[in-house]
Design a protein around this motif. Structure first.
Motif, PDB file in Angstrom:
ATOM      1  N   THR A   1       0.859  -1.186   0.000  1.00 58.80           N
ATOM      2  CA  THR A   1       0.000   0.000   0.000  1.00 58.80           C
ATOM      3  C   THR A   1       0.891   1.230   0.000  1.00 58.80           C
ATOM      4  O   THR A   1       1.806   1.346   0.825  1.00 58.80           O
ATOM      5  CB  THR A   1      -0.912   0.033   1.216  1.00 58.80           C
ATOM      6  OG1 THR A   1      -1.732  -1.156   1.230  1.00 58.80           O
ATOM      7  CG2 THR A   1      -1.810   1.252   1.195  1.00 58.80           C
ATOM      8  N   ALA A   2       0.646   2.146  -0.949  1.00 56.51           N
ATOM      9  CA  ALA A   2       1.367   3.415  -1.000  1.00 56.51           C
ATOM     10  C   ALA A   2       0.353   4.534  -0.826  1.00 56.51           C
ATOM     11  O   ALA A   2      -0.598   4.637  -1.598  1.00 56.51           O
ATOM     12  CB  ALA A   2       2.111   3.545  -2.316  1.00 56.51           C
ATOM     13  N   GLU A   3       0.577   5.340   0.189  1.00 56.80           N
ATOM     14  CA  GLU A   3      -0.383   6.405   0.481  1.00 56.80           C
ATOM     15  C   GLU A   3      -0.325   7.517  -0.553  1.00 56.80           C
ATOM     16  O   GLU A   3      -1.307   8.212  -0.759  1.00 56.80           O
ATOM     17  CB  GLU A   3      -0.113   6.980   1.875  1.00 56.80           C
ATOM     18  CG  GLU A   3      -0.347   5.990   3.009  1.00 56.80           C
ATOM     19  CD  GLU A   3      -1.800   5.570   3.087  1.00 56.80           C
ATOM     20  OE1 GLU A   3      -2.689   6.361   2.710  1.00 56.80           O
ATOM     21  OE2 GLU A   3      -2.060   4.420   3.499  1.00 56.80           O
ATOM     22  N   PHE A   4       0.826   7.672  -1.156  1.00 60.68           N
ATOM     23  CA  PHE A   4       0.945   8.714  -2.168  1.00 60.68           C
ATOM     24  C   PHE A   4       1.257   8.075  -3.533  1.00 60.68           C
ATOM     25  O   PHE A   4       0.448   7.340  -4.049  1.00 60.68           O
ATOM     26  CB  PHE A   4       1.992   9.757  -1.752  1.00 60.68           C
ATOM     27  CG  PHE A   4       1.494  10.650  -0.650  1.00 60.68           C
ATOM     28  CD1 PHE A   4       0.779  11.805  -0.947  1.00 60.68           C
ATOM     29  CD2 PHE A   4       1.698  10.313   0.677  1.00 60.68           C
ATOM     30  CE1 PHE A   4       0.295  12.611   0.073  1.00 60.68           C
ATOM     31  CE2 PHE A   4       1.226  11.113   1.692  1.00 60.68           C
ATOM     32  CZ  PHE A   4       0.514  12.271   1.400  1.00 60.68           C
TER      33      PHE A   4
ATOM     34  N   THR B   1      -1.668  -4.619  -5.426  1.00 58.25           N
ATOM     35  CA  THR B   1      -1.130  -3.385  -4.841  1.00 58.25           C
ATOM     36  C   THR B   1      -2.210  -2.297  -4.831  1.00 58.25           C
ATOM     37  O   THR B   1      -3.032  -2.210  -5.741  1.00 58.25           O
ATOM     38  CB  THR B   1       0.085  -2.907  -5.648  1.00 58.25           C
ATOM     39  OG1 THR B   1       1.074  -3.939  -5.632  1.00 58.25           O
ATOM     40  CG2 THR B   1       0.686  -1.637  -5.064  1.00 58.25           C
ATOM     41  N   THR B   2      -2.156  -1.435  -3.788  1.00 55.87           N
ATOM     42  CA  THR B   2      -3.096  -0.314  -3.670  1.00 55.87           C
ATOM     43  C   THR B   2      -2.316   0.983  -3.686  1.00 55.87           C
ATOM     44  O   THR B   2      -1.389   1.178  -2.881  1.00 55.87           O
ATOM     45  CB  THR B   2      -3.914  -0.411  -2.383  1.00 55.87           C
ATOM     46  OG1 THR B   2      -4.660  -1.634  -2.388  1.00 55.87           O
ATOM     47  CG2 THR B   2      -4.884   0.754  -2.257  1.00 55.87           C
ATOM     48  N   MET B   3      -2.670   1.875  -4.629  1.00 52.88           N
ATOM     49  CA  MET B   3      -2.036   3.189  -4.729  1.00 52.88           C
ATOM     50  C   MET B   3      -3.086   4.253  -4.427  1.00 52.88           C
ATOM     51  O   MET B   3      -4.067   4.376  -5.162  1.00 52.88           O
ATOM     52  CB  MET B   3      -1.474   3.402  -6.153  1.00 52.88           C
ATOM     53  CG  MET B   3      -0.489   2.340  -6.606  1.00 52.88           C
ATOM     54  SD  MET B   3       1.022   2.403  -5.704  1.00 52.88           S
ATOM     55  CE  MET B   3       1.765   0.846  -6.224  1.00 52.88           C
ATOM     56  N   HIS B   4      -2.839   5.037  -3.380  1.00 50.42           N
ATOM     57  CA  HIS B   4      -3.773   6.129  -3.069  1.00 50.42           C
ATOM     58  C   HIS B   4      -3.418   7.394  -3.840  1.00 50.42           C
ATOM     59  O   HIS B   4      -4.131   8.385  -3.745  1.00 50.42           O
ATOM     60  CB  HIS B   4      -3.784   6.392  -1.565  1.00 50.42           C
ATOM     61  CG  HIS B   4      -4.405   5.268  -0.781  1.00 50.42           C
ATOM     62  ND1 HIS B   4      -5.751   5.006  -0.766  1.00 50.42           N
ATOM     63  CD2 HIS B   4      -3.821   4.298  -0.024  1.00 50.42           C
ATOM     64  CE1 HIS B   4      -5.998   3.953  -0.012  1.00 50.42           C
ATOM     65  NE2 HIS B   4      -4.834   3.483   0.457  1.00 50.42           N
TER      66      HIS B   4
END
Length: 852
Positions: free
Chosen positions: A88-91, A111-114
């Protein structure tokens, strides 16, 4: 130098290895478990401009990044294997401008990209293998634009992904295959861009299947692979905006490529190059478009629309204007054109099928079959022909626009009748224009006691804009008021009232005049025949007296002698030659009296063939074929059968027959193959008996059996001189034989009266088998003449036509042997260098000579 192992620590601030050179792998610690990768990075992970002489293996699975992950401008000499799985990447996560020499495998799966995920200008010298990026979630923009993938992009690459912003894959070079189900079941909330991308190999099945795009999808300026858009590539795709292929290069679009695709905007193929391959039938089957389908300015293969191309498509309007189209192709067997089952349904405006500004010359009967109600725009084409029934194949036309065409049509106010104005040479009746001819059978369907005919009775049709003429049967006459002529208008006759012939009254006076005229003509012809017969007898007697007087006076008229006689005979011999030739002609004249009836029939039939429109012209073709063969004949050939060691008489004939039987099957097969393309019949016939061969040798060749050339023979029967001419040219190509002589008795110049054959005419070819030098005679007959010769009808003496010919032939050969054989032999010996020839003779047996 070495591996960087991680996975058991928690970095609260940052890890920065930018601009480093690492000779090893970035990988997990050997004691780390998957749970240990749940590390918390409060700031950044920075590998930008790093040179990694190794791969990234099992790294950062399920990691949490509170800030950006920067892998940009890196050079990676290795694979990226099963890394960032579930991370997970917050940015943002940035791989822009990185160059990688290796493969992706299961990397970024889940994968999760915010923020944004950028792979812009990314260069990969390897494959993106199956499952990479699968089930990914990206809240920001996903950017792969201007990237170059020098390898395959594997199956299910972005399958089940969720993209809450736009996906930009424009300007890419995909130098490998684009895998099956690459975007299958993905959801993209904004736009999907592929414009200016180049696909070099193939796009897999269902590559965009079940994809949901809330906005639009652009393939503008895309160069598709040679295999084009394959079956089910867009199967089940849902697009909320437009699907654009403007100026794309698409070789082919396979059947069902857009199966059950739904487009809430428009489908546009404006200015596309579709000319290299072809769009298959049902390419757009079950495609649902709530806007318009726009192909304006695109170029189609062979400038044609193929049957079934738009079958089953649903749209508001279909625009095919200014595409350079020259034809709309239909399948007449199933009555199906390119627009079969096309549904133009009003959603955003009045439905229109726009074909204006093309180069269409004609509209076929089934061009618009099976189409619903709409406005048809055919303006500014070159249409002069609309086949009969073309408008009836349309469910209902609201309007037709045909401005700028030679022929024009309009829909009447009740929207059920089409009226056309035809431009010459087209013609029609109301709803069509065409240049077709009209079958006479159509004209005669309602003709009573008569029939319509063409001016030229050989034709069974009437040309467009010409007339059929009505003729009553014998004993009938045209009823007053009936139409005597019927005009052909583009394949259909003009409307006409029923045609009636009524029985006419007998005009005995006129009949008497006709009968009297016939009798007078017959009497006149009989008188001419009698006068001619008497004159011929007087001329013959006068000629004999003149020849005898010339011999007595010692005079000689060299003009009447053949050139070879003049050159090699003494004056005394010339006088004797003239006397013998006159005696030979007299015996020949006597012999021909037995076949007078047959000779008359032969000449009458041949005269009919010469005067016939077709056969007479084909005689010229036969002369040309004969001249063609003559030019190829070998020179200085001794025409005689091969010598057989220690064989004489009947044994010699048996030896020739044995040689023939060994070679005949191959020769007969060659004749049958030629007959198959020249419409002739091969007739083997009865084998010539020994008695006849001995007789012919004695009478014609001074007893030399080798001079008899027709011991073996084949006959071929033809219906047309054109077939005979073609046979000659094909026979010259048979490699097992050599043609050494041709005698064409159909040649009017060379055999004007055919006296030597009693009026019978045929064409004889002498061929030599190349393997054993055997001579075989091939006879070409015209069926109408041949049937007289072989007829079974007997005369008062019980003789058939063939029997009478045999008697004539025997008397002719005896006359030749008595008067002319010695002269032919003398002339030949003096003109030919006999010392170079094979002069061995095979004699007729002594007993047979005595019988002769």
């Amino acid at each position: 130098v070495g591996n960087i192992r991680a996975g058991t620590s928690r970095i609260m601030y940052a890890i920065d290895l930018s601009s480093s050179i690492i000779h090893g792998n970035l990988t997990a610690h050997e004691n780390a478990s998957p749970a240990d990768w749940s590390v918390y990075y409060s700031r950044i992970v920075n590998f930008s401009k790093c040179v990694l002489h190794g791969g990234i293996h099992d790294a950062y699975d399920e990691a949490t990044f509170n800030d950006r992950v920067d892998l940009s401008y890196m050079t990676i000499y290795g694979d990226m294997l099963e890394s960032f799985i579930g991370a997970t990447a917050e940015f943002s996560l940035n791989l822009a401008n990185t160059v990688m020499f290796g493969h992706f495998r299961n990397t970024f799966f889940g994968t999760t990209m915010h923020g944004e995920f950028s792979m812009k200008n990314f260069t990969l010298h390897g494959n993106i293998e199956e499952g990479s990026f699968g089930s990914i979630t990206v809240e920001g923009k996903f950017d792969m634009s201007q990237s170059a993938i020098h390898g395959d992009m594997g199956d299910s690459m972005f399958a089940s992904g969720m993209f809450n912003s736009e996906v930009d894959m424009s300007g890419m070079l995909i130098n490998g295959s684009f895998g099956n189900k690459s975007f299958h079941s993905c959801t993209i909330r904004l736009n999907l861009y592929f414009q200016d991308t180049i696909f070099t190999k193939s796009i897999g099945e269902e590559a965009f299947g079940s994809l949901i795009v809330i906005s639009g999808v652009s393939f503008q300026n895309v160069i598709f692979p040679p295999s084009g858009i394959k079956e089910f590539v867009f199967s089940g795709t849902v697009i909320g905006g437009d699907l654009t292929f403007d100026k794309a290069v698409v070789n082919t679009i396979d059947e069902n490529a857009f199966y059950e695709t739904v487009i809430f905007g428009s489908l546009t193929f404006q200015g596309c190059d579709l000319d290299e391959g072809q769009l298959e039938s049902d390419s757009f089957r079950d495609l649902n478009i709530f806007g318009d389908a726009v192909f304006t300015g695109s170029r189609f293969h062979n400038n044609a629309l193929l049957p079934g191309l738009f079958s089953g498509m649903r749209a508001n309007s279909l625009y095919l204007d200014n595409c350079g189209l020259q034809s709309i192709v239909s399948n007449h067997s199933v009555k199906k054109g390119p627009f079969f089952a096309l549904a133009l349904v009003e959603t955003t405006g009045a439905p229109v099928l726009n074909l204006s500004g093309n180069n269409l010359l004609s509209i076929g009967k089934y061009a618009f079959s099976g189409v619903g109600a709409w406005d048809l725009d055919l303006g500014n084409n070159s249409i002069s022909k609309m086949s009969l029934g073309w408008s009836r194949s349309v469910a209902a036309l609201n309007s037709i626009s045909m401005e700028g065409n030679p022929s024009t049509c309009i829909v009447t106010d009740d929207e059920s009748i089409v009226n056309c104005t035809c431009a010459p040479p087209s013609a029609g009746v109301g709803s069509y224009c065409d240049t077709l001819n009209c079958p006479l059978a159509d004209a005669n369907q309602d003709a009573a006691n008569g029939q319509y005919v063409n001016v030229d009775d050989d034709l069974n049709f009437v040309e467009n804009n010409e007339y059929a003429h009505y003729r009553c049967r014998p004993g009938f006459e045209i009823k007053s008021g009936s139409q005597r002529e019927l005009k052909c208008l583009g394949g259909t006759y003009a409307p006409h009232p029923p045609l009636v012939c009524v029985r006419k009254t007998t005009d005995w006076k006129k009949i008497g005049e006709i009968v009297g005229s016939i009798i007078a003509t017959l009497v006149f012809l009989l008188a001419i025949y009698l006068i001619k017969s008497q004159r011929d007898a007087l001329n013959l007697k006068k000629k004999r007296e003149e020849d005898a007087q010339a011999v007595l006076n010692g005079a000689s008229d060299d003009k009447e002698l053949p050139a070879e006689v003049v050159s090699c005979l003494t004056p005394e011999e010339k006088q004797e030659y003239l006397l013998n030739r006159a005696q030979y002609s007299e015996l020949l004249q006597r012999a021909s009296k037995g076949i007078t009836q047959d000779e008359f029939q032969y000449r009458a039939v041949f005269a009919g063939l010469v005067l016939h429109k077709t056969h007479g012209g084909e005689l010229l073709q036969l002369d040309e074929a004969e001249n063609f063969l003559i030019q190829q004949l070998p020179r200085d050939v001794v025409i005689q059968q091969p010598a057989l060691a220690n064989k004489e008489g009947a044994e010699y004939i048996a030896g020739l027959r044995e040689m023939f039987h060994k070679s005949v099957s191959v020769f007969d097969n060659a004749l049958k193959r030629i007959c198959a393309v020249t419409d002739c019949e091969l007739v083997v016939g009865v084998t010539k008996g020994n008695d006849r061969i001995f007789e012919k040798a004695e009478l014609c060749y001074d007893g030399n059996l080798r001079r008899v050339t027709d011991v073996a023979r084949r006959s071929l029967i033809f219906n047309r001189f054109s077939g005979m001419a073609k046979f000659l040219r094909l026979l010259a190509k048979v490699d097992i034989i050599t043609i050494i002589r041709i005698k064409n008795r159909f040649s009017f110049k060379k055999f004007k009266h055919a006296k030597d054959t009693g009026g019978y005419r045929d064409l004889q070819i002498l061929v030599r088998f190349n393997d054993n030098n055997l001579l075989v005679e091939v006879q070409l007959h015209m069926r109408s003449i041949y049937e007289i010769k072989v007829g079974k009808e007997e005369d008062a003496a019980g003789l058939t036509g063939h029997n009478r010919y045999i008697l004539f032939r025997t008397q002719k050969e005896k006359a030749y042997q008595l008067y002319m054989y010695k002269w032919d032999k003398i002339i030949k010996e003096r003109l030919t260098a006999v010392t170079t020839m094979d002069t061995k003779e095979v004699r007729v047996p002594q007993q047979q000579q005595q019988q002769q």
